[in-house]
Write an enzyme that holds these catalytic residues in place. Structure first.
Site, mmCIF file in Angstrom:
data_model
loop_
_atom_site.group_PDB
_atom_site.id
_atom_site.type_symbol
_atom_site.label_atom_id
_atom_site.label_comp_id
_atom_site.label_asym_id
_atom_site.label_seq_id
_atom_site.Cartn_x
_atom_site.Cartn_y
_atom_site.Cartn_z
ATOM 1 N N CYS A 101 0.776 -1.245 -0.079
ATOM 2 C CA CYS A 101 0.129 0.005 -0.015
ATOM 3 C C CYS A 101 0.909 1.319 -0.108
ATOM 4 O O CYS A 101 1.591 1.398 0.967
ATOM 5 C CB CYS A 101 -0.933 0.007 1.250
ATOM 6 S SG CYS A 101 -1.966 1.320 1.276
ATOM 7 N N ASN A 203 -0.011 -7.806 -10.958
ATOM 8 C CA ASN A 203 -0.982 -6.872 -10.706
ATOM 9 C C ASN A 203 -0.389 -5.522 -11.306
ATOM 10 O O ASN A 203 0.670 -5.001 -11.363
ATOM 11 C CB ASN A 203 -1.092 -6.627 -9.234
ATOM 12 C CG ASN A 203 -2.129 -5.670 -8.658
ATOM 13 O OD1 ASN A 203 -1.876 -4.745 -7.707
ATOM 14 N ND2 ASN A 203 -3.248 -5.493 -9.190
#
Length: 332
Positions: A101, A203
């Site tokens: 994150c 991703n």
């Protein structure tokens, strides 16, 4: 692709963990649209240890969404262990460690991708969590903190060595946040490394069936994780899966079909978490699919201001009827 004993089939599609997005209702909806593995919103280890209700609610799973992983984040080894044990009590298929994150309130405090600046602590957390729980432990991270510290190739080996059973790599650095195009080159190098035995999940910018197939064919990843591209368009899982299996693109959904699916998302969300919270969660999806339609602004504003399920359903019905004959090619 197998993670421990969990078999997700050939080239599975995974729903990325996203704060305020991947609540149980959206996870169930994505499962119905073809996603093979769901992830919860990421959960603060600190908040779990302090029994914060909002974080405890994120551990609530429903059978219809399985298989599902719970993702936790934090920078303290002991608290991450306790949080992982609490998460394991919810009986997820796996526990995922958030080392990716990039947002300031998390990374700037040494959690998430902030741990890319402290690899020994990242490994200590991983090793301790793996030892503390009986479910598979996976991790999600980025290429590095910035372009001068692209550490993913060595970090991937080290995470494997301390026990992660799969690794998801977002093809950007923390410095990039979500800007620019994802660089899959290093993801491909990690996958091609003969030392790597665990599944590598790619991703970043998986936003169309064609790009999904290109990423798999060119970089050889075992699975794809889809995040922002699913917001307001959860049927992207069905579109990608069909293309990967057949090589043929599904015809685009009509505006009415999209409106009907948005209506289903709202109703599922409200049924699971209550009307007020459900509508708040659903609004981020409602804002996406119709924004390119001509003269949509008044209806779109009305849609996002409605405070009842019936009101939203009525607006969606009006959108579907008004644009029933609208050529979908205009939206491409």
């Amino acid at each position: 692709m197998k993670i421990g004993e969990l078999d997700l089939g050939e080239k599975p599609l995974l729903l990325a963990p996203m704060e305020d997005v991947t609540d149980p209702s959206f996870r169930v909806f994505c499962k119905e649209q073809g996603a093979d593995m769901m992830y919860t919103e990421f959960v603060s280890a600190e908040a779990l240890v302090r029994n914060v209700n909002r974080s405890l609610r994120k551990l609530e799973l429903v059978e219809e969404e399985r298989p599902v992983g719970i993702q936790i984040y934090g920078k303290d080894v002991d608290k991450m262990v306790v949080a992982a044990q609490m998460a394991a009590e919810a009986k997820p298929e796996l526990i995922d460690l958030n080392f990716g994150c990039p947002v300031k309130k998390i990374a700037g405090k040494g959690s998430g991708s902030g741990l890319l600046l402290d690899i020994p602590k990242m490994l200590a957390i991983t090793k301790a969590v793996v030892k503390a729980v009986d479910v598979p432990v996976t991790a999600k991270t980025r290429l590095g903190w910035d372009s001068d510290s692209l550490v993913i190739e060595s970090v991937a080996e080290q995470l494997q060595d301390v026990g992660v059973q799969a690794l998801c790599i977002h093809g950007r650095t923390r410095e990039q946040m979500y800007n620019g195009e994802a660089d899959w080159t290093l993801i491909g190098k990690v996958k091609a490394n003969p030392r790597m035995k665990i599944p590598i999940i790619g991703n970043g910018d998986v936003d169309s069936p064609q790009r999904a197939k290109m990423f798999i064919d060119k970089y050889g990843v075992d699975a794809l994780m889809i995040g922002r591209a699913s917001i307001g368009k959860p049927w992207i899982f069905r579109e990608i899966k069909h293309f990967l299996q057949t090589g043929v693109l599904l015809p685009p959904l009509t505006i009415k079909e999209q409106a009907d699916l948005m209506d289903d998302i709202v109703k599922k969300s409200c049924a699971m978490i209550g009307e007020r919270r459900g509508i708040l969660h659903a609004r981020r999806h409602l804002a996406i699919p119709f924004r390119s339609l001509p003269d949509i602004r008044p209806l779109r504003i009305q849609l996002l201001r409605e405070k009842s399920v019936s009101g939203i359903s009525n607006v969606l019905k009006e959108i579907g009827e008004k644009y029933a004959s609208y050529p979908m090619s205009e939206l491409e």
